[in-house]
Design an enzyme around this catalytic site. Structure first.
Site, short mmCIF file in Angstrom:
data_model
loop_
_atom_site.label_atom_id
_atom_site.label_comp_id
_atom_site.label_asym_id
_atom_site.label_seq_id
_atom_site.Cartn_x
_atom_site.Cartn_y
_atom_site.Cartn_z
N HIS A 34 1.28 4.31 2.19
CA HIS A 34 1.46 4.70 3.03
C HIS A 34 3.22 4.66 3.17
O HIS A 34 3.91 3.75 2.68
CB HIS A 34 1.10 3.87 3.86
CG HIS A 34 -0.14 3.85 4.34
ND1 HIS A 34 -0.57 3.24 5.48
CD2 HIS A 34 -1.11 4.90 4.38
CE1 HIS A 34 -2.18 3.62 5.32
NE2 HIS A 34 -2.22 4.72 5.40
N HIS A 45 0.49 -1.40 -0.20
CA HIS A 45 -0.36 0.13 -0.14
C HIS A 45 0.63 1.33 -0.30
O HIS A 45 2.26 1.26 0.09
CB HIS A 45 -1.43 -0.51 0.98
CG HIS A 45 -0.58 0.05 2.37
ND1 HIS A 45 0.70 -0.96 2.56
CD2 HIS A 45 -0.33 0.83 3.84
CE1 HIS A 45 0.68 -0.73 4.48
NE2 HIS A 45 -0.32 0.15 4.21
N ASP A 68 5.54 4.77 5.39
CA ASP A 68 6.82 4.25 5.69
C ASP A 68 7.14 3.18 5.08
O ASP A 68 7.60 2.02 5.70
CB ASP A 68 5.92 3.37 7.60
CG ASP A 68 5.14 2.93 7.48
OD1 ASP A 68 2.90 3.08 6.23
OD2 ASP A 68 4.62 1.89 8.10
N HIS A 69 6.35 2.59 4.07
CA HIS A 69 6.34 0.89 3.18
C HIS A 69 6.62 1.93 2.02
O HIS A 69 7.42 0.85 0.87
CB HIS A 69 5.02 0.46 2.84
CG HIS A 69 4.30 -0.28 3.75
ND1 HIS A 69 3.91 -0.77 4.19
CD2 HIS A 69 4.03 0.80 5.44
CE1 HIS A 69 4.06 -1.56 5.65
NE2 HIS A 69 3.82 -0.70 6.10
ZN LIG Z 1 0.42 1.14 6.48
#
Ligand SMILES: [Zn+2]
Length: 237
Positions: free
Chosen positions: A51, A49, A53-54
């Site tokens: 976000h 996904h 932090d990814h």
């Molecule tokens: Zn997430």
């Protein structure tokens, strides 16, 4: 929210694929790049996904994004839910792509040889964040069910340790949410209408620092009950 940080997976060889390169951390990206080179080069990045932090490391890695989108938004900023996206499975490289909205609208899991790279759908420890909006909790519960049907042997989450018993963990996750829902319904049936006291009663075991997160989880449950016609109209703060 991210436990020890984000797990990045370098999968396969000649070429390798990178799943969720993580935040924009120069040292971490250097390690991912070296591992990729040792494996005959990186064909591209797959994102469970968007976000940050990814996905925020993607520009530093300088390889094509084969699945997903990069975002600077964090866990609490993007609209969750299904967002009207198609739920049909797809393929990218050697992976099956299973749409699993709920934590984020664009969330997917990548499946390969009995292993599920499950991003933030299921975490190595604790429970995942599901925000209210767009029927997120309904979508999330359906996503848990569809991942369980994959009959996987191992889940590799975006945060925390690997999960060697996917079916048990997925059942636990489901029970965790239905438990809260049953308690919430019982409190409503007993006549409770104050959000504050519903939170005290149903999320009684949540430590004080996690209370705001529990309040958000409760809103997702209230939204679900509302769309199912099971929520009294006179809920107050
Ligand atoms: Zn997430």
């Amino acid at each position: 929210m991210t436990l020890e940080g984000t797990n990045t997976y370098v999968v396969g060889a000649d070429p390798a694929y990178v799943i969720d390169p993580g935040p924009a951390d120069r040292e971490h990206v250097g390690v991912v790049r070296r591992v990729g080179e040792d494996r005959g080069g990186i064909a591209g990045v797959l994102l469970t996904h968007s976000h940050a932090d990814h996905s925020a490391a993607v520009p530093m890695l300088e390889v094509p994004v084969l699945w997903g989108e990069v975002s600077s938004e964090d866990e609490l900023a993007l609209p969750p839910g299904a967002d009207g996206r198609a739920l049909a499975a797809d393929r990218i490289g050697p992976f099956e792509v299973l749409p699993t909205p709920g934590h984020a609208a664009d969330h997917v899991c990548f499946l390969l040889d009995g292993v599920g790279f499950c991003g933030d759908l299921v975490l190595g420890r604790g429970s995942s964040i599901v925000l209210p909006g767009g029927g997120a909790l309904v979508a999330y519960l359906d996503s848990l069910r569809r991942l369980r049907e994959g009959n996987l042997e191992l889940l590799c989450p975006g945060h925390g340790p690997w999960i060697p018993d996917p079916r048990e963990r997925l059942d636990e996750y489901r029970v965790h949410r239905t438990d809260r829902e049953e308690r919430l319904l019982a409190a409503l049936e007993a006549g409770e209408r104050s959000r504050e006291r519903l939170l005290d009663t149903v999320w009684y075991d949540v430590p004080e620092p996690l209370r705001p997160a529990a309040a958000v989880a409760m809103e997702a449950h209230l939204e679900k009950l509302g769309t199912e016609g099971r929520l009294p109209a006179d809920i107050v703060d």
